[in-house]
Design a protein around this motif. Structure first.
Motif, PDB file in Angstrom:
ATOM      1  N   THR A   1      33.648  49.203  26.465  1.00 35.97           N
ATOM      2  CA  THR A   1      33.595  50.631  26.745  1.00 35.97           C
ATOM      3  C   THR A   1      34.268  50.940  28.074  1.00 35.97           C
ATOM      4  O   THR A   1      34.604  50.035  28.852  1.00 35.97           O
ATOM      5  CB  THR A   1      32.140  51.122  26.820  1.00 35.97           C
ATOM      6  N   GLN A   2      34.419  52.218  28.344  1.00 36.19           N
ATOM      7  CA  GLN A   2      34.930  52.664  29.635  1.00 36.19           C
ATOM      8  C   GLN A   2      34.076  52.090  30.767  1.00 36.19           C
ATOM      9  O   GLN A   2      34.600  51.610  31.778  1.00 36.19           O
ATOM     10  CB  GLN A   2      34.904  54.191  29.675  1.00 36.19           C
ATOM     11  N   THR A   3      32.774  52.128  30.598  1.00 37.69           N
ATOM     12  CA  THR A   3      31.868  51.626  31.631  1.00 37.69           C
ATOM     13  C   THR A   3      32.044  50.124  31.850  1.00 37.69           C
ATOM     14  O   THR A   3      32.015  49.640  32.988  1.00 37.69           O
ATOM     15  CB  THR A   3      30.404  51.919  31.251  1.00 37.69           C
ATOM     16  N   GLU A   4      32.245  49.369  30.768  1.00 40.79           N
ATOM     17  CA  GLU A   4      32.409  47.916  30.910  1.00 40.79           C
ATOM     18  C   GLU A   4      33.715  47.564  31.599  1.00 40.79           C
ATOM     19  O   GLU A   4      33.778  46.595  32.368  1.00 40.79           O
ATOM     20  CB  GLU A   4      32.293  47.256  29.533  1.00 40.79           C
ATOM     21  N   TRP A   5      34.773  48.345  31.360  1.00 43.86           N
ATOM     22  CA  TRP A   5      36.015  48.146  32.113  1.00 43.86           C
ATOM     23  C   TRP A   5      35.792  48.440  33.593  1.00 43.86           C
ATOM     24  O   TRP A   5      36.270  47.726  34.476  1.00 43.86           O
ATOM     25  CB  TRP A   5      37.131  49.037  31.560  1.00 43.86           C
ATOM     26  N   ASN A   6      35.066  49.509  33.883  1.00 41.76           N
ATOM     27  CA  ASN A   6      34.790  49.842  35.281  1.00 41.76           C
ATOM     28  C   ASN A   6      33.969  48.753  35.965  1.00 41.76           C
ATOM     29  O   ASN A   6      34.155  48.485  37.156  1.00 41.76           O
ATOM     30  CB  ASN A   6      34.060  51.187  35.370  1.00 41.76           C
ATOM     31  N   THR A   7      33.072  48.126  35.218  1.00 41.81           N
ATOM     32  CA  THR A   7      32.307  47.002  35.767  1.00 41.81           C
ATOM     33  C   THR A   7      33.242  45.874  36.171  1.00 41.81           C
ATOM     34  O   THR A   7      33.102  45.279  37.251  1.00 41.81           O
ATOM     35  CB  THR A   7      31.280  46.495  34.744  1.00 41.81           C
ATOM     36  N   LEU A   8      34.228  45.567  35.320  1.00 42.51           N
ATOM     37  CA  LEU A   8      35.204  44.535  35.643  1.00 42.51           C
ATOM     38  C   LEU A   8      35.970  44.900  36.911  1.00 42.51           C
ATOM     39  O   LEU A   8      36.141  44.057  37.801  1.00 42.51           O
ATOM     40  CB  LEU A   8      36.179  44.350  34.474  1.00 42.51           C
ATOM     41  N   PHE A   9      36.417  46.150  37.012  1.00 46.10           N
ATOM     42  CA  PHE A   9      37.162  46.572  38.197  1.00 46.10           C
ATOM     43  C   PHE A   9      36.337  46.367  39.468  1.00 46.10           C
ATOM     44  O   PHE A   9      36.849  45.900  40.489  1.00 46.10           O
ATOM     45  CB  PHE A   9      37.546  48.051  38.086  1.00 46.10           C
ATOM     46  N   THR A  10      35.069  46.721  39.391  1.00 47.26           N
ATOM     47  CA  THR A  10      34.195  46.581  40.560  1.00 47.26           C
ATOM     48  C   THR A  10      34.074  45.134  40.992  1.00 47.26           C
ATOM     49  O   THR A  10      34.160  44.806  42.189  1.00 47.26           O
ATOM     50  CB  THR A  10      32.802  47.155  40.249  1.00 47.26           C
ATOM     51  N   VAL A  11      33.906  44.237  40.031  1.00 46.95           N
ATOM     52  CA  VAL A  11      33.726  42.817  40.338  1.00 46.95           C
ATOM     53  C   VAL A  11      34.955  42.230  41.022  1.00 46.95           C
ATOM     54  O   VAL A  11      34.837  41.404  41.934  1.00 46.95           O
ATOM     55  CB  VAL A  11      33.383  42.016  39.053  1.00 46.95           C
ATOM     56  N   VAL A  12      36.146  42.670  40.611  1.00 43.41           N
ATOM     57  CA  VAL A  12      37.368  42.078  41.173  1.00 43.41           C
ATOM     58  C   VAL A  12      37.836  42.786  42.442  1.00 43.41           C
ATOM     59  O   VAL A  12      38.883  42.442  42.998  1.00 43.41           O
ATOM     60  CB  VAL A  12      38.521  42.035  40.139  1.00 43.41           C
ATOM     61  N   GLY A  13      37.076  43.782  42.914  1.00 45.87           N
ATOM     62  CA  GLY A  13      37.414  44.402  44.189  1.00 45.87           C
ATOM     63  C   GLY A  13      37.701  45.886  44.143  1.00 45.87           C
ATOM     64  O   GLY A  13      38.096  46.466  45.152  1.00 45.87           O
ATOM     65  N   GLY A  14      37.555  46.496  42.967  1.00 39.48           N
ATOM     66  CA  GLY A  14      37.797  47.927  42.837  1.00 39.48           C
ATOM     67  C   GLY A  14      39.089  48.232  42.107  1.00 39.48           C
ATOM     68  O   GLY A  14      40.022  47.423  42.081  1.00 39.48           O
TER      69      GLY A  14
END
Length: 251
Positions: free
Chosen positions: A149-162
């Motif tokens: 989902t959109q939220t799960e992609w955003n979670t990935l972005f957060t983990v790798v630094g934004g």
């Protein structure tokens, strides 16, 4: 709120990465999956088995193809693009070697398994209609995996630094035009697979797009794009009839 870095990018980026939606994305962190409550996935094929995960790889039981996988934070991702052949999926420029290298490009309906071949979680989702998927949406992914989902992609972005640096962290260290390679710091290994519009292919060696399972309206759904022009990774909107890559996320 849309990242302001995107707003000042040259118009060429819209052409290179398939953003021809008439609606602007809001890049919200709201969980679009809250539209539907989760329920047990109904698998329609009795021969379909949960993908075998061995070490750092998994095998799709439907066709025997093997994919590298990687754990990033608490999420387990395919580290290669899906290459399962089905209707409304394409090899870049209709060249079979592109599928071998980059995986297939899928319309949103195909990515969501609108026909309900593998599950009913995304059945009926496609261009020109509002749908009510049941999350997680298996879509075209192997059993035990789903379309993020959109939220799960955003979670990935957060983990790798934004999102402002995620593109550089997620892109492969080679294959991108004009030194647009990334550091591949987390093993996601995104390649510049390009995309397909209804009138042809574009963006090869320049950009990558990955569908999400999150719909915006009857015509548009969310996807993420990576480009040679930017170190960031962003969620934007595209027409559902465009075709992008698919990365599956483990349930």
């Amino acid at each position: 709120m849309k990242n302001t870095l995107f707003i000042i990018l040259p118009a060429l980026l819209f052409v290179a990465c398939g953003n021809d939606s008439s609606t602007s994305a809001n890049n919200s962190n709201d969980d679009i999956s809250s539209k539907s409550s989760s329920s047990q996935m109904s698998v329609l094929s009795s021969s379909d088995k949960v993908a075998d995960v061995i070490g750092n790889s998994m095998t799709d039981s439907r066709d025997g193809q093997k994919y590298k996988i990687v754990k990033i934070g608490s999420q387990v991702w395919m580290a290669q693009n899906l290459n399962y052949e089905m209707a409304d999926s394409y090899c870049y420029e209709n060249y079979a070697g592109s599928c071998t290298k980059y995986g297939r490009l899928y319309t949103w309906a195909a990515a969501m398994d609108s026909a309900g071949i593998w599950s009913t979680t995304g059945k009926g989702c496609g261009y020109g209609k509002i749908c009510s998927p049941t999350y997680p949406v298996r879509g075209v992914c192997p059993s035990g995996w789903h379309l993020p989902t959109q939220t799960e992609w955003n979670t990935l972005f957060t983990v790798v630094g934004g999102s402002s640096v995620a593109g550089e962290k997620l892109k492969s260290t080679s294959g991108w035009y004009n030194n647009g390679n990334g550091t591949d710091g987390f093993g996601f290994s995104a390649l510049p697979a390009g995309y397909r519009r209804y009138y042809g292919f574009s963006g090869g060696n320049n950009c990558a797009g990955f569908w999400s399972a999150s719909e915006h309206d009857s015509n548009d759904a969310y996807y993420i794009y990576l480009s040679i022009d930017n170190v960031g990774a962003y969620l934007e909107l595209s027409l559902k009839d465009n075709a992008f890559s698919v990365r599956c996320l483990k349930d």
